[in-house]
Write an enzyme that holds these catalytic residues in place. Structure first.
Site, PDB file in Angstrom:
ATOM      1  N   GLY A 195       0.744  -1.081  -0.188  1.00 49.10           N
ATOM      2  CA  GLY A 195       0.039   0.008  -0.091  1.00 49.10           C
ATOM      3  C   GLY A 195       0.739   1.465  -0.011  1.00 49.10           C
ATOM      4  O   GLY A 195       0.267   2.379  -0.386  1.00 49.10           O
ATOM      5  N   ARG A 211       3.451  -1.337  -5.601  1.00 49.90           N
ATOM      6  CA  ARG A 211       3.848  -0.097  -6.312  1.00 49.90           C
ATOM      7  C   ARG A 211       5.080   0.450  -5.761  1.00 49.90           C
ATOM      8  O   ARG A 211       5.818   0.955  -6.764  1.00 49.90           O
ATOM      9  CB  ARG A 211       2.558   0.950  -5.754  1.00 49.90           C
ATOM     10  CG  ARG A 211       2.727   2.172  -6.591  1.00 49.90           C
ATOM     11  CD  ARG A 211       1.869   3.219  -5.990  1.00 49.90           C
ATOM     12  NE  ARG A 211       0.488   2.720  -5.687  1.00 49.90           N
ATOM     13  CZ  ARG A 211      -0.426   2.497  -6.411  1.00 49.90           C
ATOM     14  NH1 ARG A 211      -0.274   3.059  -7.849  1.00 49.90           N
ATOM     15  NH2 ARG A 211      -1.672   2.301  -6.083  1.00 49.90           N
ATOM     16  N   CYS A 247     -10.468   5.835 -28.851  1.00 47.81           N
ATOM     17  CA  CYS A 247     -11.808   6.471 -28.933  1.00 47.81           C
ATOM     18  C   CYS A 247     -12.676   6.580 -27.792  1.00 47.81           C
ATOM     19  O   CYS A 247     -13.857   6.088 -27.826  1.00 47.81           O
ATOM     20  CB  CYS A 247     -12.595   5.735 -30.148  1.00 47.81           C
ATOM     21  SG  CYS A 247     -13.556   6.787 -31.349  1.00 47.81           S
ATOM     22  N   GLU A 248     -12.159   7.455 -27.043  1.00 45.53           N
ATOM     23  CA  GLU A 248     -12.936   7.588 -25.625  1.00 45.53           C
ATOM     24  C   GLU A 248     -12.281   9.216 -25.150  1.00 45.53           C
ATOM     25  O   GLU A 248     -11.365   9.396 -25.205  1.00 45.53           O
ATOM     26  CB  GLU A 248     -12.462   6.726 -24.453  1.00 45.53           C
ATOM     27  CG  GLU A 248     -12.528   5.275 -24.790  1.00 45.53           C
ATOM     28  CD  GLU A 248     -13.986   4.985 -24.267  1.00 45.53           C
ATOM     29  OE1 GLU A 248     -14.645   5.720 -23.595  1.00 45.53           O
ATOM     30  OE2 GLU A 248     -14.703   3.907 -24.794  1.00 45.53           O
ATOM     31  N   GLU A 286       3.940  -6.876   1.886  1.00 45.86           N
ATOM     32  CA  GLU A 286       3.777  -7.071   0.552  1.00 45.86           C
ATOM     33  C   GLU A 286       3.340  -6.226  -0.364  1.00 45.86           C
ATOM     34  O   GLU A 286       2.522  -5.962  -0.958  1.00 45.86           O
ATOM     35  CB  GLU A 286       2.729  -8.476   0.580  1.00 45.86           C
ATOM     36  CG  GLU A 286       1.580  -8.062   0.961  1.00 45.86           C
ATOM     37  CD  GLU A 286       0.505  -8.962   1.141  1.00 45.86           C
ATOM     38  OE1 GLU A 286       0.739 -10.339   0.650  1.00 45.86           O
ATOM     39  OE2 GLU A 286      -0.908  -8.796   1.437  1.00 45.86           O
ATOM     40  N   PRO A 287       4.391  -4.989  -0.555  1.00 47.59           N
ATOM     41  CA  PRO A 287       4.364  -3.806  -1.489  1.00 47.59           C
ATOM     42  C   PRO A 287       4.378  -4.342  -2.978  1.00 47.59           C
ATOM     43  O   PRO A 287       4.855  -5.477  -3.123  1.00 47.59           O
ATOM     44  CB  PRO A 287       5.471  -3.063  -1.194  1.00 47.59           C
ATOM     45  CG  PRO A 287       6.477  -4.052  -0.415  1.00 47.59           C
ATOM     46  CD  PRO A 287       5.805  -5.268   0.206  1.00 47.59           C
ATOM     47  N   TYR A 343      -8.476   6.605 -11.839  1.00 52.21           N
ATOM     48  CA  TYR A 343      -8.436   6.785 -10.849  1.00 52.21           C
ATOM     49  C   TYR A 343      -8.210   8.421 -10.483  1.00 52.21           C
ATOM     50  O   TYR A 343      -7.983   8.728  -9.412  1.00 52.21           O
ATOM     51  CB  TYR A 343      -7.341   6.204  -9.503  1.00 52.21           C
ATOM     52  CG  TYR A 343      -7.217   4.674  -9.835  1.00 52.21           C
ATOM     53  CD1 TYR A 343      -8.265   3.952  -9.297  1.00 52.21           C
ATOM     54  CD2 TYR A 343      -6.146   4.040 -10.702  1.00 52.21           C
ATOM     55  CE1 TYR A 343      -8.131   2.492  -9.500  1.00 52.21           C
ATOM     56  CE2 TYR A 343      -6.076   2.823 -10.561  1.00 52.21           C
ATOM     57  CZ  TYR A 343      -7.353   1.819 -10.046  1.00 52.21           C
ATOM     58  OH  TYR A 343      -7.090   0.598 -10.435  1.00 52.21           O
ATOM     59  N   ARG A 371      -4.401   4.347 -15.472  1.00 53.20           N
ATOM     60  CA  ARG A 371      -4.783   5.172 -14.078  1.00 53.20           C
ATOM     61  C   ARG A 371      -5.458   6.561 -14.024  1.00 53.20           C
ATOM     62  O   ARG A 371      -6.264   6.611 -13.132  1.00 53.20           O
ATOM     63  CB  ARG A 371      -3.397   4.828 -13.203  1.00 53.20           C
ATOM     64  CG  ARG A 371      -2.899   3.603 -13.168  1.00 53.20           C
ATOM     65  CD  ARG A 371      -1.512   3.386 -12.201  1.00 53.20           C
ATOM     66  NE  ARG A 371      -2.134   3.521 -11.043  1.00 53.20           N
ATOM     67  CZ  ARG A 371      -1.814   4.650 -10.318  1.00 53.20           C
ATOM     68  NH1 ARG A 371      -1.518   5.823 -10.767  1.00 53.20           N
ATOM     69  NH2 ARG A 371      -2.318   4.789  -9.130  1.00 53.20           N
TER      70      ARG A 371
END
Ligand code: LLP
Length: 455
Positions: free
Chosen positions: A274, A316, A383-384, A313-314, A356, A352
């Protein structure tokens, strides 16, 4: 939208990592010029050489060392487990293992297989999962993987499979401590109403499920400890102190019958991952400074019950800053008040920002000689309207088509969350180790790959 001068130092290095530097105005990765790398990839892979995920080996190693140093006061009772979901490239996994990562944390049968392929012993693999399938549980138990008990139904399935196989499943309880990690709502996993884990008052019920399974399985499960993961992109040390306290309390007050049932050595405390990364530079905002591994472990240590093993348990914080996505400018257009810089990368490589609202700084690979800058939205060809890599970047107002940019901090949750939307092939991935030493660690996909699953 007017061009303005910026101090070019500001735009140089948005992340902290020994592998990244600008030399004579050109971005280098572990000593190799990204312009040289780009030419080489183009020579060998044509248009499939861009966009490209580039990983700095020395930055991966430095990120591992921060954790192993922080955990060193615990000796063998301090364990670093890498969460594969952040980046599951086989060669990245191998590099992390060789740099000193002890274990691998997985969330699917295929992640278990990939971790084993990367050389992690099966007994050094953890399998988390809110919805495990029978084949995945069978695989995990067969090889001696450590499983997290996430719910009553999960406990029943694990106990059953272990009984059928006539072996013991090694387990941790995943506890939901109902804590707010102060992160994006999609990244919080331990709120009272999150789908993950078991509330403290339900532990007893889960134990009961282990005991009975469908038809009695208690002797087929060994509970080795407790697991808490409060969420991702967490910046505050205090959160880790809170979860350490919750885990210690659980071990202390573990329903007494556990001790009577031959699990007296339940002493592992897995506090999940985290930890956020620090970005600086372009955005102009002062981001909150996330805790370092050293601070995080420092906050936990005094709260650990004596003799317990601490597992972190990282994902990122081990890989994000080691990666950039290199992309090429396709063109520039102005619509209304906005200046769009169209590049050949898209939300298919970096989801991302769209998912987010995450901020990934963007810089030039070669710093333009003019210091003039304009505010640009860096967008891709998908196309968004949600297809953007970064809003409001300060970049050269007159880029040429073919100029290279990098999107920073893409080592985590970018290639592993990639998609083939718009039939875009997945990008090439490269690890750079030295000025003239790079390895292509994932070849670019092509149309043949995309059509191969249709029958
Ligand atoms: N342990 C467990 C049980 C997890 O669920 C996770 C991540 C980790 C460890 C590793 O967390 P990290 O150190 O990487 O924050 N796709 C999102 C992140 C989702 C994380 C899910 N769980 C993103 O792009 O930010």
């Amino acid at each position: 939208m007017e061009g303005q001068d910026v101090n070019s130092k500001d735009e140089m290095l948005p992340v902290d990592g020994p592998g990244w530097s600008y030399v004579d105005g050109v971005l280098h990765c572990d000593g190799m010029s990204l312009e040289d790398l780009r030419r080489s990839l183009k020579r060998n892979y044509g248009h499939q050489g861009s966009p490209a995920h580039i990983y700095s080996h020395s930055t991966l190693v430095a990120n591992v060392k921060k954790y192993t140093n922080a955990l060193s006061p615990l000796g063998e009772r301090g364990v670093l487990s890498y969460s594969l979901k952040a980046n599951n490239n086989l060669r990245v996994l191998e590099a992390l293992r060789q740099a000193g990562v002890n274990m691998a944390t997985t969330v699917s049968g295929n992640e278990i297989l990939m971790a084993m392929k990367a050389g992690f012993a099966a007994t050094n693999i953890i399998y988390n999962g809110t919805g495990k399938r029978r084949w995945e549980v069978e695989l995990a138990i067969k090889y001696g993987v450590l499983l997290n008990l996430d719910s009553e139904f999960d406990a029943r399935l694990i106990a059953d499979v272990a009984r059928e196989m006539g072996v013991r499943a090694r387990c941790l309880f995943r506890l939901n401590p109902a804590l707010n990690a102060n992160t994006h709502p999609y990244l919080a996993t331990a709120l009272a109403d999150s789908k993950f884990g078991v509330e403290f008052h339900q532990l007893e019920k889960v134990l009961q499920a282990v005991r009975t399974g469908e038809s009695g399985g208690e002797e087929h499960v060994t509970v080795e400890g407790v697991h808490i993961h409060v969420g991702s992109a967490v910046s505050r040390t205090q959160v880790y102190a809170d979860i350490a306290r919750a885990a210690a309390r659980t071990l202390r007050e573990f329903p007494p019958q556990i001790r009577e049932r031959g699990w007296p050595r339940a002493s592992t405390i897995n506090l999940g991952g985290g930890l956020n990364i620090r970005l600086s530079g372009l955005s102009g905002k002062n981001e909150e400074r996330p805790a370092t591994p050293e601070k995080l472990v420092g906050a936990i240590l005094p709260l650990l019950p004596e003799g317990s093993t601490l597992l972190l348990e990282p994902g990122r914080s081990l890989v994000a800053t080691a990666g950039v996505l290199m992309t090429e400018v396709l063109g520039m257009k102005v619509n209304g008040e906005r200046r769009f810089l169209m590049v050949d990368a898209a939300m298919t490589e970096v989801i991302r920002p769209a998912l987010y609202g995450a901020h990934h700084p963007v810089t030039h690979v070669t710093i333009p000689s003019s210091q003039e800058r304009a505010v640009m939205d860096v967008v891709g060809p998908v196309c968004e309207s949600g297809d953007f890599l970064a809003h409001r970047c300060m970049l050269s107002p007159s880029p040429s088509s073919g100029d290279a940019l990098v999107v920073w901090a893409t080592g985590a949750y970018c290639s592993s969350m990639a998609s083939n939307y718009n039939l875009r092939p997945r990008a090439i991935e490269v690890i750079v180790k030295a000025p003239d030493l790079y390895t292509v660690v994932r070849r670019p996909e092509n149309f043949g790959d995309l059509i191969s699953c249709y029958m």
